[in-house]
Design an enzyme around this catalytic site. Structure first.
Site, PDB file in Angstrom:
ATOM      1  N   GLU A 248       0.954  -1.228   0.012  1.00 10.39           N
ATOM      2  CA  GLU A 248       0.113  -0.169   0.021  1.00 10.39           C
ATOM      3  C   GLU A 248       0.959   1.253   0.002  1.00 10.39           C
ATOM      4  O   GLU A 248       1.616   1.481   0.834  1.00 10.39           O
ATOM      5  CB  GLU A 248      -1.030  -0.108   1.229  1.00 10.39           C
ATOM      6  CG  GLU A 248      -2.123   0.775   1.138  1.00 10.39           C
ATOM      7  CD  GLU A 248      -1.845   2.199   1.880  1.00 10.39           C
ATOM      8  OE1 GLU A 248      -1.298   3.114   1.427  1.00 10.39           O
ATOM      9  OE2 GLU A 248      -2.229   2.175   2.995  1.00 10.39           O
ATOM     10  N   CYS A 285      -2.004   8.331   4.193  1.00  8.32           N
ATOM     11  CA  CYS A 285      -1.885   7.800   2.805  1.00  8.32           C
ATOM     12  C   CYS A 285      -3.052   8.556   1.985  1.00  8.32           C
ATOM     13  O   CYS A 285      -3.205   8.355   1.013  1.00  8.32           O
ATOM     14  CB  CYS A 285      -1.983   6.369   2.647  1.00  8.32           C
ATOM     15  SG  CYS A 285      -1.777   5.567   4.074  1.00  8.32           S
TER      16      CYS A 285
END
Lengths: 490, 490
Positions: A248, A285
Site C-alpha cells: 500500500e 496515505c
C-alpha cells in the site's frame, strides 16, 4: 554491533538507549521460526485463532497508558489520536477474531458431481482455501499501532493461518519492541510458539530485503512509500520462487468539488477539508493532496474560505526530522514545477505550516512533477475549465487510494461521467466527508491502481484483507471423511 | 515484411501460404483499439456481454467441420479430441455468458452505516467491482480452441467487461486467423467495435513483449512454459505502470498411489494412468509426470502393470517438430540426471514413444534435474520408503497444478498428512481419476504455487477465472441514484 537510536519526534532528542540492529543470522532465524510455526498454525481452529487475536487486543488495552505515552514521544501524534488508533487496532484484532471464529478462512464451495460426459458432466468438486505461509510485514511510520506490529496486516495474516515476521519501523522502535513484548507474553500464556510472530529491526539490505528473500517467507505486506514498496516488490518477484507482495503505497487522493454544492455549503466544506489536510500533520496515505475545481465565482469563494480555514490550522511536529525535511523539499519541488503558492509559511524545525497552491489543469496534466505526493499538510488546487477537463485531470492522476466527489447527489450525464472517471482510478470513492479515516468494515477497499498499491485487486483494510493470505484449492472426488471437515484444516 | 509459416503437424510440410507477422505499428494499433473499446464495453450490461459470448459460441459451432479439420492439420490432436475441445470452448463461452447475465461481474456488498464514533461507527459503504481494462492474452499450443483465441481467458475477460488482444500461437496460425475471422463477423453483426477483440502474431520482442508493454494494456493472461511466462511476467512488472500477469505455467503433477489400493485395483489404475500419460501425446499441463510409490510387492506389481499398459499406447504426433525434439532432449536430461529407464523406445520423427523411468526418492529430492517437466508422454516413478518420505517428495516438488492421491479413502494420521502435503503444493487435489481433464465448474482451481502459475490465488479455468479481470471499489456515502444501480455500470 550495529545499533539503532530512537528520537523524540517533538524535539529531535535521543530517546532511550540505542537498540541492537537485527543481524542477518537473526533475520534468518526469525523467518525459520515462522516457517517452523506454520504447519501447526495452519492446522489451528478458528477458535484458537480468535483466542490469540482477542488476547492480543486485550494486551494492547492493558498497557494503554504506557504504550500511548511512548508512542506520543516517538511520533508526536498526540494522545487523542493515539488512544483512538489503539482502540481501532484492538477493534480490528477482535473483528478478525470474530471472522476466524465464524470460519471465514474455511469457507468452501460445494460443487456436486454432474453425471454425463464433459463438458456438462463433471466429478464432485469442493473449493476451499489454505494459508500461504509466513508473511513478511513492513510497518508504516504514520500509524504506530494500526499499521504496525499488531496492525491490520498482522491481524488478517494470523486469522488466515499465517505466521508473521514484522519489520519494525525506525520511527517508533521502542513502541514496536514494547508491543512485541506483549505479543510474546500472550503467545507464551497460550502455549503458542514464540516464532509465530517475530520482530526484526534495522535499515539496509541486511534486514528487510533479506527477510523478503528468505525461502520460508511466502508473502509480503507493506505500507509506505512508492519507492520503498516498489523496491521490495521487485525483490519479491526476483526470488527463485516469487511470492505475492501486497504494497500500500503513496496516493494524492483528488477531491472534486462541484460549483453548485460549493455555492450552498462552501464554508462548511472548506473547514472540513482544511481539517483533513492538516490532520495528523497531513501524514496519511489518504490525505487530500489535490482539489479539482471548475472555474467560476463559487469555486473562487471556496478557495478564499479554504485559505482562511487552512491558515488557522496548526499542524503538530512531523514523525521524523527526515520527513520534515522531505516536506519542504516536496513543496519546493511543486513550486519549481509551476504550482503558484497561495499559503506558504516557514514553520519550525519540527512542525511545518500548511501549504496551499494552485495550478491550471492543463499544466497539471502535462507535468508529472505537479502530480507527486507531498507527505504532509500540502494541497494543490487544480483549475479546470469543464467537467471534461476534470475527467482529464483524474485520468492524469492514474491511480489513487481515494477520489472524493462533492456535489454528485443528482443523476446527470456529468455526474455519471465523474463517477466513472473516479472509479476508474481509485479503490474508494467518497461522496461526502473527507478521505482521511479508513473505516474497518466489510465493504472497505484500501488499495487502488498503481502507484497507490501494488495489487489493486486486494485491500489492506477491512474484512477482505484476509483474502491476501489465502489460496484456493479444489478437491476432486474427495473422500467422505475429508468432506466432513467442511473446509476446516485436516 | 516478416512472414510466418504454418506446418502440418503430422508430416512437417508447409501448410498454406505464409502469413504476415504483425508489425510493431500494428501491435500498437491493436492495443489502442482495445483501449478505445474499453469505456463502452465496461459500461455494457450483462445481457449485452451474454449476447456477444453466445454469438461467439454459436459461430464456433457453425464452422465446426472446417475448424476441426484445420486444427487437426496444424496440431495432429485428432478429430475426436478436437470436436470435444470445441464443445468445451463453446460450453465455456456460454457459461460465462450465463454468469454475465446473472450479474456476477456486478456483485456488490452492501455495508450500511453504523451510527456512533469510530472504530465501531462508520459511514455507509458499498463494495463492487470495475473491469481492469484491455487484456493481453497469450494462446497456448496444446489447446487450439479452449486456451486460444476464444478460450477461457478471452471468455472470462469479455464477461468481466475487458477488451482482449490475442497473441496467436505459432502452432496453429491458420486456425487462429479463421476463428478470429468469425469473431470479427460476430462483432460486426452485433454493432460492436472491431477492436474489442484483436489478434497479433509473430515471434520476438516486437510482438508479444511490445503488447505487454503497451500503456493501454491493463492485464496479461498466459498459458505456456515456465520460461516464457516468467519472461512476460517480468515485462509486466517492469512497466512504468506495472500490471497483473496471470501465467499458467508448467507442472509435473505427482500421483501418489498407496499400496493397499494398488493391491485391489492395481491393474485398473495402471490402465487409467497409462492412458492419462499418453493422452494427447502427453501434451497437457496436467499430465502426470511423477508417480510416487511406497516400496513393496503391491507397488512393484503395479509398475509391471503400468509398464505393460504404457507400452501398448501409441501416442500421436506432437504439436510441432520443436516440441518433438524437446521431448527427446527432456528424456535424455532425466536419464543423464540418474533416472533409470524402464520403457524407452525410439519413436519416429513426429511421434515419440512413451517413456517410463524410476528413481529413488532421496535422489529425486536431491536433484532439481529429476523434477523438471518433460512435455510429452513421460513419467517417472519415485520410490519412497515411507509416507514420511512421500511427504518430502511432495515438498521437493514445491508447486504443481495438481496432486493425485489414490488410496486416501480412510481417515488416518497418514492420509491426513498426505492431504495436507498435497494441498500445500497444489491448486487441485484429486482422490480418484487422473489429472488430465479440467472440468469447467464453479469450484475448479487451475493454478497452483510457483512454478505452476504466477498468481496461485487465481484460476484460469472455472467460474472464478472472471475475478482476475475485476478490481473492487468501495463507494462511501453514495447518493441514492448511484445505489439504485445495484453494482451495474453507471
Amino acid at each position: 554491533m550495529k545499533t539503532l537510536q530512537s528520537f523524540r519526534a517533538r524535539t529531535g532528542e535521543a530517546l532511550g538507549a540505542p537498540l541492537p540492529a537485527t543481524t542477518p543470522e537473526q533475520v534468518d532465524a526469525a523467518a525459520t521460526a515462522a516457517g517452523d510455526a506454520f504447519a501447526a498454525w495452519a492446522a489451528s481452529s478458528g477458535e484458537q485463532r480468535a483466542t490469540l487475536l482477542r488476547g492480543l487486543a486485550a494486551a494492547l488495552e492493558s498497557d494503554r497508558e504506557g504504550l500511548v505515552a511512548l508512542a506520543d514521544d516517538e511520533t508526536a501524534l498526540g494522545p487523542v489520536r493515539l488512544n483512538g488508533e489503539l482502540d481501532r487496532t484492538a477493534f480490528q484484532l477482535r473483528r478478525f477474531a470474530d471472522m476466524a471464529e465464524r470460519g471465514v478462512a474455511f469457507a468452501f464451495t460445494d460443487d456436486p458431481a454432474v453425471p454425463g460426459a464433459p463438458p456438462v458432466g463433471h466429478p464432485a468438486m469442493v473449493r476451499q482455501c489454505v494459508p500461504l505461509g509466513p508473511v513478511a510485514m513492513f510497518s508504516a511510520s504514520n500509524f504506530p499501532f494500526a499499521f504496525s506490529v499488531l496492525g491490520g496486516d498482522t491481524a488478517s495474516a494470523l486469522a488466515a493461518g499465517c505466521p508473521v515476521v514484522v519489520k519494525a519501523h525506525s520511527g517508533h522502535l521502542h513502541l514496536s519492541n514494547r508491543v512485541f513484548g506483549l505479543v510474546q507474553q500472550v503467545l507464551a500464556a497460550q502455549g503458542l510458539p514464540a516464532g509465530l510472530v517475530g520482530l526484526i529491526q534495522g535499515g539496509g539490505a541486511d534486514v528487510g530485503v533479506r527477510l523478503v528473500r528468505h525461502p520460508a517467507i511466502a508473502a509480503g505486506a507493506f505500507t509506505g512509500s512508492t519507492r520503498g514498496g516498489a523496491a521490495l516488490q521487485a525483490e519479491a518477484s526476483a526470488r527463485p520462487r516469487p511470492i505475492p507482495f501486497y504494497g500500500e503505497l503513496g496516493s494524492i487522493n483528488p477531491v472534486v468539488a462541484l460549483p453548485a454544492l460549493l455555492a450552498t455549503k462552501g464554508a462548511e466544506l472548506a473547514a472540513t477539508l482544511a481539517g483533513s489536510i492538516a490532520l495528523g500533520c497531513g501524514q496519511f496515505c489518504t490525505s487530500p493532496g489535490v482539489i479539482v475545481l471548475i472555474k467560476g465565482a463559487e469555486s473562487e469563494a471556496f478557495v478564499a474560505q479554504l485559505h482562511t480555514a487552512l491558515a488557522a490550522q496548526n499542524p503538530h511536529a512531523m514523525l521524523t526530522p527526515g520527513m520534515r525535511q522531505a516536506f519542504d523539499a516536496g513543496v519546493e519541488h511543486l513550486v519549481h514545477a509551476g504550482a503558484q503558492p497561495l499559503l506558504r509559511e516557514a514553520g519550525n524545525a519540527e512542525a511545518p505550516r500548511p501549504f496551499l497552491a494552485q495550478v491550471e489543469a492543463a499544466d497539471f496534466i502535462a507535468k508529472d512533477a505537479l502530480r507527486e505526493e507531498v507527505f504532509g499538510p500540502s494541497s494543490v488546487i487544480v483549475w479546470a475549465d469543464s467537467v471534461a477537463q476534470v475527467l482529464q485531470v483524474l485520468h492524469a492522476v492514474g491511480g489513487s487510494l481515494t477520489v472524493t466527489l462533492w456535489g454528485a447527489e443528482t443523476d446527470s450525464t456529468d455526474t455519471r461521467a465523474l463517477v466513472r472517471g473516479a472509479m476508474a482510478i481509485a479503490g474508494r470513492v467518497l461522496f461526502a466527508g473527507v478521505p482521511t479515516g479508513v473505516a474497518v468494515t466489510a465493504a472497505q477497499q484500501h488499495g487502488g491502481p498503481w502507484p497507490s498499491s501494488t495489487q489493486p485487486m486486494t485491500t489492506s483494510v477491512g474484512d477482505a484483507a484476509i483474502d491476501r493470505f489465502l489460496r484456493p484449492v479444489a478437491l476432486q472426488d474427495a473422500p467422505v471423511w475429508l468432506l466432513a471437515q467442511q473446509g476446516r484444516p485436516v
